[in-house]
Design a protein around this motif. Structure first.
Motif, short mmCIF file in Angstrom:
data_model
loop_
_atom_site.label_atom_id
_atom_site.label_comp_id
_atom_site.label_asym_id
_atom_site.label_seq_id
_atom_site.Cartn_x
_atom_site.Cartn_y
_atom_site.Cartn_z
N SER A 84 -34.23 13.56 -7.74
CA SER A 84 -33.03 14.37 -7.54
C SER A 84 -32.18 14.37 -8.80
CB SER A 84 -32.21 13.85 -6.36
OG SER A 84 -31.74 12.56 -6.64
N ALA A 85 -31.28 15.31 -8.84
CA ALA A 85 -30.31 15.41 -9.93
C ALA A 85 -29.11 16.18 -9.42
CB ALA A 85 -30.92 16.12 -11.13
N THR A 86 -28.00 15.97 -10.05
CA THR A 86 -26.80 16.74 -9.76
C THR A 86 -26.45 17.52 -11.01
OG1 THR A 86 -26.02 15.13 -8.16
CG2 THR A 86 -24.39 16.66 -9.03
N LEU A 87 -26.39 18.84 -10.88
CA LEU A 87 -26.08 19.72 -12.00
C LEU A 87 -24.67 20.27 -11.83
CD1 LEU A 87 -29.33 21.87 -11.95
CD2 LEU A 87 -28.94 19.73 -13.14
N MET A 88 -23.98 20.39 -12.91
CA MET A 88 -22.67 21.04 -12.88
C MET A 88 -22.92 22.51 -13.21
SD MET A 88 -20.70 18.70 -11.88
CE MET A 88 -19.12 19.52 -12.01
N VAL A 89 -22.84 23.38 -12.19
CA VAL A 89 -23.12 24.79 -12.40
C VAL A 89 -21.89 25.55 -12.88
CG1 VAL A 89 -25.08 24.86 -10.84
CG2 VAL A 89 -22.79 25.26 -9.93
N ALA A 90 -20.73 24.97 -12.66
CA ALA A 90 -19.46 25.50 -13.15
C ALA A 90 -18.47 24.34 -13.13
CB ALA A 90 -18.97 26.65 -12.28
N GLU A 91 -17.32 24.56 -13.68
CA GLU A 91 -16.32 23.49 -13.68
C GLU A 91 -16.01 23.08 -12.25
OE1 GLU A 91 -11.73 22.85 -15.08
OE2 GLU A 91 -13.00 24.14 -16.30
N ASP A 92 -16.12 21.80 -11.98
CA ASP A 92 -15.87 21.24 -10.65
C ASP A 92 -16.78 21.81 -9.56
OD1 ASP A 92 -13.84 19.56 -11.61
OD2 ASP A 92 -12.35 21.16 -11.39
N GLN A 93 -17.97 22.27 -9.93
CA GLN A 93 -18.94 22.78 -8.96
C GLN A 93 -20.28 22.10 -9.16
OE1 GLN A 93 -18.86 27.16 -9.21
NE2 GLN A 93 -18.61 27.05 -7.01
N PRO A 94 -20.49 20.94 -8.51
CA PRO A 94 -21.79 20.28 -8.62
C PRO A 94 -22.81 20.92 -7.67
CG PRO A 94 -20.35 18.97 -7.24
CD PRO A 94 -19.53 20.14 -7.75
N LEU A 95 -24.06 20.90 -8.09
CA LEU A 95 -25.16 21.34 -7.24
C LEU A 95 -26.18 20.22 -7.22
CD1 LEU A 95 -26.70 23.54 -5.64
CD2 LEU A 95 -27.71 24.25 -7.82
N LYS A 96 -26.43 19.67 -6.05
CA LYS A 96 -27.40 18.59 -5.90
C LYS A 96 -28.78 19.20 -5.66
CE LYS A 96 -28.71 14.41 -3.90
NZ LYS A 96 -28.61 13.11 -4.36
N ILE A 97 -29.74 18.78 -6.45
CA ILE A 97 -31.13 19.25 -6.35
C ILE A 97 -31.99 18.09 -5.88
CG2 ILE A 97 -33.08 20.26 -7.58
CD1 ILE A 97 -30.66 22.05 -7.63
N LEU A 98 -32.81 18.31 -4.87
CA LEU A 98 -33.73 17.30 -4.36
C LEU A 98 -35.11 17.94 -4.23
CD1 LEU A 98 -34.34 14.49 -3.16
CD2 LEU A 98 -33.58 15.39 -0.95
N ILE A 99 -36.10 17.32 -4.87
CA ILE A 99 -37.48 17.78 -4.80
C ILE A 99 -38.29 16.66 -4.16
CG2 ILE A 99 -39.45 18.67 -6.09
CD1 ILE A 99 -36.85 20.32 -6.45
N GLU A 100 -39.05 16.99 -3.09
CA GLU A 100 -39.79 15.97 -2.36
C GLU A 100 -41.21 16.42 -2.03
OE1 GLU A 100 -36.76 13.69 0.50
OE2 GLU A 100 -37.00 15.83 0.98
N LYS A 101 -42.08 15.44 -1.89
CA LYS A 101 -43.41 15.67 -1.36
C LYS A 101 -43.29 15.63 0.16
CE LYS A 101 -45.67 13.35 -5.22
NZ LYS A 101 -46.36 12.11 -5.64
N ASP A 102 -43.84 16.64 0.81
CA ASP A 102 -43.83 16.72 2.27
C ASP A 102 -45.24 16.38 2.76
OD1 ASP A 102 -43.00 17.19 4.86
OD2 ASP A 102 -43.02 19.37 4.68
N LEU A 103 -45.66 15.16 2.56
CA LEU A 103 -47.04 14.77 2.79
C LEU A 103 -47.41 14.60 4.24
CD1 LEU A 103 -47.46 12.33 -0.20
CD2 LEU A 103 -47.91 14.79 -0.09
N ASP A 104 -46.44 14.51 5.13
CA ASP A 104 -46.74 14.38 6.54
C ASP A 104 -46.84 15.71 7.24
OD1 ASP A 104 -44.70 11.42 6.77
OD2 ASP A 104 -46.85 11.60 6.40
N CYS A 105 -46.71 16.78 6.48
CA CYS A 105 -46.74 18.13 7.05
C CYS A 105 -48.12 18.41 7.66
CB CYS A 105 -46.44 19.15 5.96
SG CYS A 105 -46.31 20.81 6.56
N ARG A 106 -48.14 18.82 8.91
CA ARG A 106 -49.40 19.05 9.63
C ARG A 106 -49.64 20.53 9.95
NH1 ARG A 106 -50.96 14.46 8.16
NH2 ARG A 106 -50.48 12.63 9.38
N HIS A 107 -48.74 21.42 9.51
CA HIS A 107 -48.91 22.83 9.86
C HIS A 107 -49.13 23.67 8.65
CE1 HIS A 107 -44.68 23.48 8.76
NE2 HIS A 107 -44.46 22.37 9.41
#
Length: 107
Positions: A84-107
């Motif tokens: 994950s990371a938190t990006l400042m997309v504008a002044e006082d505007q953070p955007l949290k990014i989360l990238i995950e493996k969905d390894l239990d996905c069965r569909h």
């Protein structure tokens, strides 16, 4: 690939096949049709990039999360589930990014 947008956060979850595609090709993408023409769709993608930091770009119906090549390589070749990371997309505007493996996905 699953996309979740909530408040100031963006989360991508990739199946095992998508993680492998990302490792092999450096990009994985999905398209959500929002109308009858191709121009009326949202494309979201995870892309390996020669950059030092996680970045997000948006334009013309395309949302792309760009991952530094070294981080992408480590994530796809180890049992690390996510990052994950938190990006400042504008002044006082953070955007949290989360990238995950969905390894239990069965569909």
């Amino acid at each position: 690939m699953k996309l979740r947008i909530e408040d100031n956060s963006l989360r991508l979850r990739l199946s095992a096949e998508e993680v492998q595609q990302f490792a092999d090709a450096g990009r994985v993408a999905a398209v959500v049709p929002l109308g009858p023409t191709p121009d009326e769709s949202l494309t979201y993608a995870l892309e390996r990039a020669e950059t030092e930091e996680l970045r997000v770009t948006y334009g013309a119906g395309a949302l792309t999360v760009k991952v530094p090549a070294t981080l992408a390589s480590h994530w796809t070749t180890t049992d690390q589930n996510g990052f994950s990371a938190t990006l400042m997309v504008a002044e006082d505007q953070p955007l949290k990014i989360l990238i995950e493996k969905d390894l239990d996905c069965r569909h």
